[in-house]
Structures are given as C-alpha cells and as structure tokens.
Design an enzyme around this catalytic site. Structure first.
Site, mmCIF file in Angstrom:
data_model
loop_
_atom_site.group_PDB
_atom_site.id
_atom_site.type_symbol
_atom_site.label_atom_id
_atom_site.label_comp_id
_atom_site.label_asym_id
_atom_site.label_seq_id
_atom_site.Cartn_x
_atom_site.Cartn_y
_atom_site.Cartn_z
ATOM 1 N N GLU A 1 -20.157 -4.279 -2.439
ATOM 2 C CA GLU A 1 -18.768 -4.740 -2.361
ATOM 3 C C GLU A 1 -18.614 -6.159 -2.899
ATOM 4 O OE1 GLU A 1 -15.592 -3.381 -0.858
ATOM 5 O OE2 GLU A 1 -16.743 -1.770 -1.761
ATOM 6 N N GLU B 1 -13.239 1.139 -9.285
ATOM 7 C CA GLU B 1 -12.910 0.161 -10.315
ATOM 8 C C GLU B 1 -13.889 0.159 -11.487
ATOM 9 O OE1 GLU B 1 -10.786 -0.628 -6.719
ATOM 10 O OE2 GLU B 1 -12.950 -0.503 -7.043
ATOM 11 N N ASP C 1 -5.457 -9.038 -7.460
ATOM 12 C CA ASP C 1 -5.745 -8.130 -8.564
ATOM 13 C C ASP C 1 -4.557 -7.451 -9.241
ATOM 14 O OD1 ASP C 1 -5.373 -6.735 -6.197
ATOM 15 O OD2 ASP C 1 -7.353 -5.826 -6.169
ATOM 16 N N THR D 1 -2.168 1.066 -9.968
ATOM 17 C CA THR D 1 -3.418 0.539 -9.413
ATOM 18 C C THR D 1 -4.144 1.548 -8.533
ATOM 19 O OG1 THR D 1 -4.361 -1.450 -8.379
ATOM 20 C CG2 THR D 1 -2.430 -0.450 -7.300
ATOM 21 N N GLU E 1 0.831 -1.205 0.000
ATOM 22 C CA GLU E 1 0.000 0.000 0.000
ATOM 23 C C GLU E 1 0.867 1.256 0.000
ATOM 24 O OE1 GLU E 1 -3.158 0.603 -0.249
ATOM 25 O OE2 GLU E 1 -4.004 -1.419 -0.176
#
Length: 595
Positions: A432, A497, A314, A584, A178
C-alpha cells in the site's frame, strides 16, 4: 419489460430542435453520443421522489448552462494497432477467459452469500455493509457484467439494483464523493453501455440525493454528509476542512448526468467548484497544485502546505484531462488547469529512486511547502503509494490529448516504477505505502549500499545512521528490498491502479511487452488472493510465501481491478479510449465525439 417511450420533456425537445436547426449540416451527429433518443418522461423528472421534495434552503438564482457548440476533433488517445496474429489472438483470448472465470467465480459467491449487500467477506462468507447498505459490489459490478458479456447476470443485477432505496442509509455519515464516483458513476456507465432506462432512473435518483448535499450557503458540497439531518430538511453548511479529492471530483459524473437528462443542475454544481479551483490554482504555497486539505465552507483551496497526486488528492487531478475528453474540449479550462498542474508536478513531485542497476524509473511522492520569513522552500517526501500508480495512465491520456510527448515519456517511467515495485517485493505484489531513497537532483544515480542503509536508519529516527550492523538487522527484520527504507503499510487491498495505468499505456503505445507484464501480474495476484469463495486482500506482501489473507473483498476488485485485466486482453478497439472515458472507479462514460 422496461417501458420505453419516444417522448422527451418539452425543454429538451426545444433544445435539440434548436441545435439541429442552427448548427451546420452534419454537425449534429455527435449528439448520439450524449443523449439517448428514448426516454420515459418519469425517468427524467419525478417531483414525487423524496429527495426532490426536500425543501431547498439556498436556491440558485441562475443555473450555469453547459456550453453550446460542436465538440472539437480531439487527437486520438489510442495508437494504431497492427493486425493480430493467430497465435497472439489465441493467447489473448485464453488469458481473457481466465480473467472472466475469476470474476464469474467471485460474482457467484457474492450473489449466493451477500447479494444486494455492500461486500462479501471472502474467508468467512459473511455479508457486510460498509457503504451505506446500497449494494456497493452490485452497483460497481454492473458495467463489468455487461463488458464481459454476462448478459443474463447483468439483467438480474439491474433488476436488483432498481430496488435500491436511497431514502435509507446504514451509515449516519455518508461520503458523498464515494457515493458519486461509485453509485452515480456505476449507474451512468451501465446505462451508457446498455441503454436500460431503469439504470438512468437510478442514476437520477442517486444524483438527486447527492445534490441535496450541495444545498449550502455558498453551494459548496458537504463531503461527509449527515444523512439524517438532510432527510429532516435541516439547514446545512459545508465543512471548514475537507480533502481536495473529495471536493474536486464530482465533475465527470455530474456533467454526464446533466448531458443524458438535459437537466443542468448537476453541471452547475460541478462548474462552481471548478471555478474556485481555477481561481486559486496559482495562489497556493506550491503554485499550480492544490493542497491535500481545503475549506469548502470558506471557499479556501489554498491554505494547507502538503501537495501530492496520491491519496486524498488523486481524482481531482485525474479528472482534468478526462473532463476535456468527456466534453469534447468544450470547456477549455480543464486543459489549462491540467497543463498548469502537471508543469508543477513534473518539476517537484516525481523522483528517481536509488536502486541496484539504476533502472530509469520514477515514483510519485509528496511535497511539503515551508513558508518562513517570506520565503517558501520545498521538501520532497519520497513516499510511494499503490494508489498513486494511476498517474502514469493520467499522463498518457494527457500526453496524447494535448500533444505533449514529454508527458508520455514520464508516464512510461511511472508505469515502469509501479511494475518494478511489484517485482521487487518478495510476494511479487506492491504494498500500500512505502518509502525509498531518492537520487539527488543533478547527480548520478549509481547504486550505493551505504547510502541506502544510512537512509534506512534515518527513516527509523536512529541517532547513529552509520551503524551498518543495526541497519542490516532492520533490513532483515522488515524484509526491506534494496532501495526501500520503510514499508509503512504492508497490505494489498486488491487495488487496480497499477493495471489501470498498464492498460491505458498499452492502448496509447501498443507496447506488446505490457501484455505479458499484465498477465504475470494477474497470475501473481490471483495466486496469493484466491480463497475458497472469491478473493481477499493480502495481509503482508513482504513475506516470501503463504501470505495471510484479509477477510475483505472491496467492491473495486470486481468493479475495477478485474475489469482492467479483462480489457487488457480484449480487442484493442473494444471500449476504445477515443470513444469512452473512465471515471476514477473504472466506470466508462461515452465521450462527446465529433464524427
């Protein structure tokens, strides 16, 4: 005033001279997209910096170097757009300004109530530190400010970000993945957009810190990092259990940092991971894909049995075609790894849901591999996620870059699946996570309500799956739209997304219907998330009205979601996908482009 000198470290000067004098005439122009021509030497090298002074316990004997050569002339990702009509332009600019106003309102509240903290709580107005206290919203928003032309605010934000201290952390355990995609990515993107040397310095500082988490016996990263132990100089080892997304997603940021600084350490670190990924790609229980959990400590990326393109996996897949674009095709292994992975995913991970009127859409699910008596069988879990909506954009990029029209066809169906899921919910916003009824392979996908209701009871582990009254009661209780068997997580966390893939698909195809789709999506999200201060997540998207709001506005709202909505209504050549590639966290990096 930012100091700028026309000086480069001697090693970089020598490399550049070698390049310019040994490559064919005209081929050196691509370097302008890779390296700034103005450096302060202290930006690139500062041996007094805390994380550079830390003792290295497991030094590398030979650093891997970025490949030499001229970037390839890659196919365009973006389509050719026709001239814009007057009314089209007026409508587009009005929509764009509305998105900018929403961002400006959030930024103002963040600045007034939580500046330099990680997040603003949009209901209570409190400031929160959820990401080590390094100003996550501030850093994630830097490039958005620049992209939206808010230059005064950008200058103020850069001055504040320059003061972030990476020698301290509010968290004992730091997520290095992250930190890489958000902080390092945020600084690099804002630097690529502005050329501000302060941002390059912060990128290098963040990179130095994260690089310390690679000081392990096998040079694999520690994804959940004991910050204090590292500060004290203690020896470290990579974990025996980590998520593939967190292990495999350093490559874009690390490679870009090496390119703009001329320091190959970060590229070396990413390349060592890529080599393990490639070596073991076809040795997993589902050859071509990597399982959710891996062992960086033992360099075993093939032992788990669950495979998905969604959460926890992902960005490892997302970065394969994006790395090819970023480096101008100079590392061909990324293309082969992408094509191998997608050949598998296209055959087993995507499913068409059983729905009224039989729309031709796809959802990306998960696959469980069961190995018994030497035989491997595969079980599809028809589990959808908002997070996995990025896949449509990934396939659109891969389809265009690698001339694979079948990938673009699947991309359209996946994007349509995410759009459909938005509109199917009572609130008009995608949840979600959820479960659906998959159509059986090789059979017609005609709607059958009884099959749906039986699957609802099957999902609930009911013994009598033919009890239609019980099925109807459960459907009513949980507000299940037709085709859905369970909505396992009813919240919406301001995620990006879906609009990300709509934006990428629009740039790749020019389909104007996507403009109206994006606008309706923005209006719906804004309607149900706006607070007196900013925007908050939704507590339950299955209610028909007055959904409860969450007192949380994660940094991706301003760093990703609103950025993609803004770019959706920008000129088609603004931040062109043929010149930029997004990480991302929606931070655009300059691509190596051969002119």
């Amino acid at each position: 005033m930012v100091r700028r000198r026309f000086l480069l470290p001697a090693s970089i000067v020598l490399v550049l001279l070698f390049v310019f004098y040994t490559w064919p005439a005209g081929d050196g122009d691509w370097l302008k997209s890779a390296i700034s021509n103005k450096f302060d030497a202290n930006v690139i090298k500062d041996d007094k910096y805390f994380w550079r002074k830390r003792i290295t316990h497991f030094p590398i004997e030979e650093i891997k170097q970025f490949p030499t050569g001229v970037p390839l002339k890659l196919p365009n990702i973006q389509t050719t757009f026709p001239p814009e009509g007057k009314q089209e332009r007026t409508t587009r600019l009005e929509r764009q300004q509305t998105v900018k106003n929403a961002f400006s309102r959030c930024w103002s509240s963040y600045k007034n109530k939580a500046f330099m903290r990680d997040e603003l709580a949009p209901l209570s107005g409190k400031a929160r530190d959820t990401s080590a206290g390094w100003g996550a919203t501030l850093v994630d928003s830097l490039d958005t400010l620049h992209i939206m032309g808010m230059h005064d605010e950008f200058e103020e934000a850069v001055a504040a970000a320059a003061k972030i201290d990476f020698e301290k952390s509010s968290l004992k355990t730091v997520n290095t993945f992250e930190t890489t995609v958000r902080y390092l990515g945020g600084f690099l993107s804002a630097y690529d957009l502005s050329g501000d040397q302060r941002l390059l310095r912060k990128a290098r500082e963040a990179g130095d810190m994260i690089y310390a988490a690679f000081d392990t016996p096998n040079r694999m990263p520690i994804t959940r990092w004991d910050f204090g132990a590292a500060q004290r100089g203690e020896k470290q080892e990579a974990s025996d259990n980590a998520l593939i997304a967190e292990v495999g997603s350093y490559c874009m940021e690390f490679t870009r940092l090496s390119l703009v600084t001329g320091d190959p350490r970060w590229y070396d670190a990413a390349e060592r991971i890529r080599e393990v990924l490639q070596e073991q790609q076809n040795t997993t229980l589902l050859p071509g894909m990597w399982p959710i959990t891996v062992s960086p400590g033992n360099k075993e990326f093939n032992r788990d049995n669950t495979f998905t393109l969604g959460a926890m996996s992902d960005s490892t897949y997302e970065y394969l075609p994006k790395m090819h674009a970023l480096v101008g095709g100079l590392i061909p292994e990324y293309q082969s790894m992408y094509e191998t992975a997608m050949e598998t995913a296209l055959s087993v991970n995507f499913f068409r849901p059983l729905l009224p009127y039989s729309p031709d859409i796809l959802i990306s699910g998960s696959v469980h591999a069961n190995d018994a008596w030497g035989q491997t069988s595969y079980e599809l879990e028809a589990h959808g996620q908002h997070l996995v909506c990025f896949v449509g954009g990934m396939l659109a990029v891969g389809g265009r870059l690698f001339d694979k029209p079948e990938h673009l066809t699947v991309a359209k169906k996946l994007v349509d699946g995410c759009i459909w899921t938005y509109t199917a919910m009572p609130l008009g916003i995608m949840p979600e996570t959820f479960y659906m009824v998959p159509c059986k392979a090789g059979e017609k996908c005609d709607w059958d309500a009884s099959v749906w209701k039986e699957e609802v009871l099957q999902q609930a582990n009911e013994e009598n799956v033919r009890d239609m009254e019980k099925a109807d009661a459960r459907i009513a209780k949980y507000s299940l739209p037709k085709g859905f068997t369970e909505i396992s997580e009813v919240k919406y966390h301001l995620r990006s997304e879906a609009i990300e893939s709509i934006f990428v698909l629009y740039r790749a195809t020019g389909n104007k219907d996507l403009l109206d789709t994006a606008w309706k999506m923005f209006q719906t999200i804004q309607k149900h998330t706006e607070t007196k201060l900013a925007n908050g997540g939704v507590g339950d998207v299955t209610v028909s009205d007055r959904a409860p709001k969450l007192d949380a506005m994660e940094s991706h709202w301003m760093g990703e979601t609103l950025k993609y909505f803004y770019l959706m209504f920008s000129e088609s050549d603004f931040i062109s996908l043929d010149e930029w590639v997004f990480n991302t966290k929606a931070h655009p990096f300059k691509r190596l482009v051969r002119s």
